[in-house]
Write a protein that holds these residues in place. Structure first.
Motif, PDB file in Angstrom:
ATOM      1  N   ASN A   7      -5.625   0.853  -5.376  1.00 46.72           N
ATOM      2  CA  ASN A   7      -7.071   0.815  -5.162  1.00 46.72           C
ATOM      3  C   ASN A   7      -7.553  -0.617  -4.940  1.00 46.72           C
ATOM      4  O   ASN A   7      -8.375  -0.886  -4.047  1.00 46.72           O
ATOM      5  CB  ASN A   7      -7.808   1.428  -6.358  1.00 46.72           C
ATOM      6  CG  ASN A   7      -7.716   2.932  -6.393  1.00 46.72           C
ATOM      7  OD1 ASN A   7      -7.435   3.569  -5.379  1.00 46.72           O
ATOM      8  ND2 ASN A   7      -7.928   3.523  -7.556  1.00 46.72           N
ATOM      9  N   PHE A   8      -7.014  -1.548  -5.739  1.00 45.73           N
ATOM     10  CA  PHE A   8      -7.376  -2.960  -5.570  1.00 45.73           C
ATOM     11  C   PHE A   8      -6.878  -3.483  -4.233  1.00 45.73           C
ATOM     12  O   PHE A   8      -7.612  -4.141  -3.486  1.00 45.73           O
ATOM     13  CB  PHE A   8      -6.810  -3.798  -6.709  1.00 45.73           C
ATOM     14  CG  PHE A   8      -7.063  -5.273  -6.557  1.00 45.73           C
ATOM     15  CD1 PHE A   8      -8.284  -5.812  -6.915  1.00 45.73           C
ATOM     16  CD2 PHE A   8      -6.087  -6.111  -6.021  1.00 45.73           C
ATOM     17  CE1 PHE A   8      -8.539  -7.186  -6.748  1.00 45.73           C
ATOM     18  CE2 PHE A   8      -6.327  -7.467  -5.855  1.00 45.73           C
ATOM     19  CZ  PHE A   8      -7.550  -8.011  -6.219  1.00 45.73           C
ATOM     20  N   ALA A   9      -5.620  -3.196  -3.917  1.00 41.89           N
ATOM     21  CA  ALA A   9      -5.032  -3.692  -2.675  1.00 41.89           C
ATOM     22  C   ALA A   9      -5.742  -3.105  -1.455  1.00 41.89           C
ATOM     23  O   ALA A   9      -5.975  -3.810  -0.463  1.00 41.89           O
ATOM     24  CB  ALA A   9      -3.541  -3.366  -2.630  1.00 41.89           C
ATOM     25  N   LEU A  10      -6.074  -1.826  -1.515  1.00 42.46           N
ATOM     26  CA  LEU A  10      -6.769  -1.199  -0.392  1.00 42.46           C
ATOM     27  C   LEU A  10      -8.128  -1.845  -0.181  1.00 42.46           C
ATOM     28  O   LEU A  10      -8.523  -2.135   0.956  1.00 42.46           O
ATOM     29  CB  LEU A  10      -6.924   0.301  -0.634  1.00 42.46           C
ATOM     30  CG  LEU A  10      -7.647   1.082   0.459  1.00 42.46           C
ATOM     31  CD1 LEU A  10      -6.907   0.985   1.792  1.00 42.46           C
ATOM     32  CD2 LEU A  10      -7.810   2.552   0.049  1.00 42.46           C
ATOM     33  N   LEU A  51       0.801  -1.227   0.000  1.00 37.66           N
ATOM     34  CA  LEU A  51       0.000   0.000   0.000  1.00 37.66           C
ATOM     35  C   LEU A  51       0.833   1.276   0.000  1.00 37.66           C
ATOM     36  O   LEU A  51       0.277   2.372  -0.052  1.00 37.66           O
ATOM     37  CB  LEU A  51      -0.974   0.001   1.181  1.00 37.66           C
ATOM     38  CG  LEU A  51      -2.153  -0.968   1.043  1.00 37.66           C
ATOM     39  CD1 LEU A  51      -2.992  -0.973   2.314  1.00 37.66           C
ATOM     40  CD2 LEU A  51      -3.020  -0.608  -0.159  1.00 37.66           C
ATOM     41  N   THR A  52       2.159   1.151   0.031  1.00 31.38           N
ATOM     42  CA  THR A  52       2.980   2.336  -0.227  1.00 31.38           C
ATOM     43  C   THR A  52       2.658   2.931  -1.597  1.00 31.38           C
ATOM     44  O   THR A  52       2.912   4.108  -1.841  1.00 31.38           O
ATOM     45  CB  THR A  52       4.477   2.005  -0.151  1.00 31.38           C
ATOM     46  OG1 THR A  52       4.747   0.824  -0.911  1.00 31.38           O
ATOM     47  CG2 THR A  52       4.915   1.810   1.293  1.00 31.38           C
ATOM     48  N   PHE A  91       6.145  -1.436   8.203  1.00 33.58           N
ATOM     49  CA  PHE A  91       7.350  -2.175   7.829  1.00 33.58           C
ATOM     50  C   PHE A  91       7.827  -1.785   6.434  1.00 33.58           C
ATOM     51  O   PHE A  91       9.018  -1.536   6.217  1.00 33.58           O
ATOM     52  CB  PHE A  91       7.080  -3.683   7.884  1.00 33.58           C
ATOM     53  CG  PHE A  91       8.132  -4.501   7.191  1.00 33.58           C
ATOM     54  CD1 PHE A  91       9.331  -4.787   7.821  1.00 33.58           C
ATOM     55  CD2 PHE A  91       7.926  -4.967   5.898  1.00 33.58           C
ATOM     56  CE1 PHE A  91      10.314  -5.536   7.166  1.00 33.58           C
ATOM     57  CE2 PHE A  91       8.901  -5.709   5.244  1.00 33.58           C
ATOM     58  CZ  PHE A  91      10.102  -5.994   5.883  1.00 33.58           C
ATOM     59  N   LYS A  92       6.904  -1.709   5.476  1.00 32.80           N
ATOM     60  CA  LYS A  92       7.307  -1.380   4.104  1.00 32.80           C
ATOM     61  C   LYS A  92       7.848   0.042   4.018  1.00 32.80           C
ATOM     62  O   LYS A  92       8.836   0.303   3.311  1.00 32.80           O
ATOM     63  CB  LYS A  92       6.115  -1.550   3.159  1.00 32.80           C
ATOM     64  CG  LYS A  92       6.389  -1.135   1.713  1.00 32.80           C
ATOM     65  CD  LYS A  92       7.488  -1.968   1.081  1.00 32.80           C
ATOM     66  CE  LYS A  92       7.710  -1.505  -0.370  1.00 32.80           C
ATOM     67  NZ  LYS A  92       6.490  -1.492  -1.167  1.00 32.80           N
TER      68      LYS A  92
END
Length: 251
Positions: free
Chosen positions: A194-197, A151-152, A219-220
């Motif tokens: 958008n998909f990952a969120l 999500l970065t 972490f990322k």
């Protein structure tokens, strides 16, 4: 800075979780890093720009491997079909006409030999360790955490919008063609994030899973921050270049 390690205590609504995730980026994304600020101010030497491009290549080259790992862990074919676009974006049709090739073009446009960049041997040890830690995280943690760590990309258009115009304006040896990698990235990053969120907001349905997702994004951000810390330490101040790492004066 906010302490995010108990941000989901008591549970969050999806909207509240999204707010926390976006706050992580607002406080911890690497567009806040001093190295980025020096870059956009036009304060970096060509050698420092070369070091950035060479080290960042290690990360770029690892991204499709990270995404392939996530695909292999996903049981939902619709998820795999959507996530596969990320691999295609970086590898292209033949492995060398996608984002990795465009980053290599950026590095060679700054004057680095292609084979020097591709072999990755002259990258900083800290860069290689950070990239390896990210690959390991996505292979060993839950699928939700692996997805949340990506999500970065929610914040990628911000840093590109700051970086590209500044580089073109303040480094006369850089052309728009050199920075071709960035042309499609804001659109791709917005689509992917958008998909990952949506996935994270749906599947992080307990306080424990919500906290795991938040921690994954922290972490990322730490991985990306650590890479710039290493560049600052080696190539800016105090200029301690590790043995075997790239030395601008020898390029």
């Amino acid at each position: 800075m906010t302490d995010f390690h108990e941000a989901a205590s008591g549970g969050l609504t999806p909207a509240q979780l999204e707010d926390v995730l976006r706050q992580v980026g607002a406080e911890r994304y690497h567009n806040r890093h001093p190295f980025h600020h020096q870059m956009t101010a036009g304060a970096l030497t060509k050698g420092q720009m070369q070091a950035w491009a060479l080290n960042r290549y290690c990360y770029q080259a690892a991204i499709p491997r990270k995404d392939a790992t996530i695909i292999a862990r996903a049981e939902d074919p619709a998820f795999r079909a959507e996530w596969r676009k990320r691999v295609e974006d970086h590898d292209g049709d033949d492995g060398w006409n996608g984002g990795i090739a465009k980053w290599l073009k950026l590095a060679t446009g700054l004057g680095l030999p292609a084979e020097m960049v591709k072999c990755e041997r002259l990258a900083l040890p800290a860069t290689r360790f950070a990239v390896g830690a990210y690959l390991s995280f996505c292979a060993s943690r839950s699928l939700l955490e692996a997805v949340a760590s990506s999500l970065t990309e929610l914040f990628s258009p911000i840093i590109i919008g700051e970086r590209v115009p500044a580089i073109l304006a303040k480094y006369d040896y850089v052309t728009r063609d050199t920075l071709a990698y960035f042309e499609k990235r804001p659109e791709q990053a917005s689509r992917d994030s958008n998909f990952a969120l949506g996935y994270v907001l749906f599947h992080a349905d307990t306080p424990e899973r919500q906290q795991a997702a938040i921690d994954a994004l922290v972490f990322k951000c730490d991985v990306l921050w650590a890479m710039l810390d290493a560049l600052m330490h080696a190539y800016c101040e105090p200029s301690h270049i590790p043995p075997g790492a790239f030395r601008p004066e020898a390029s």
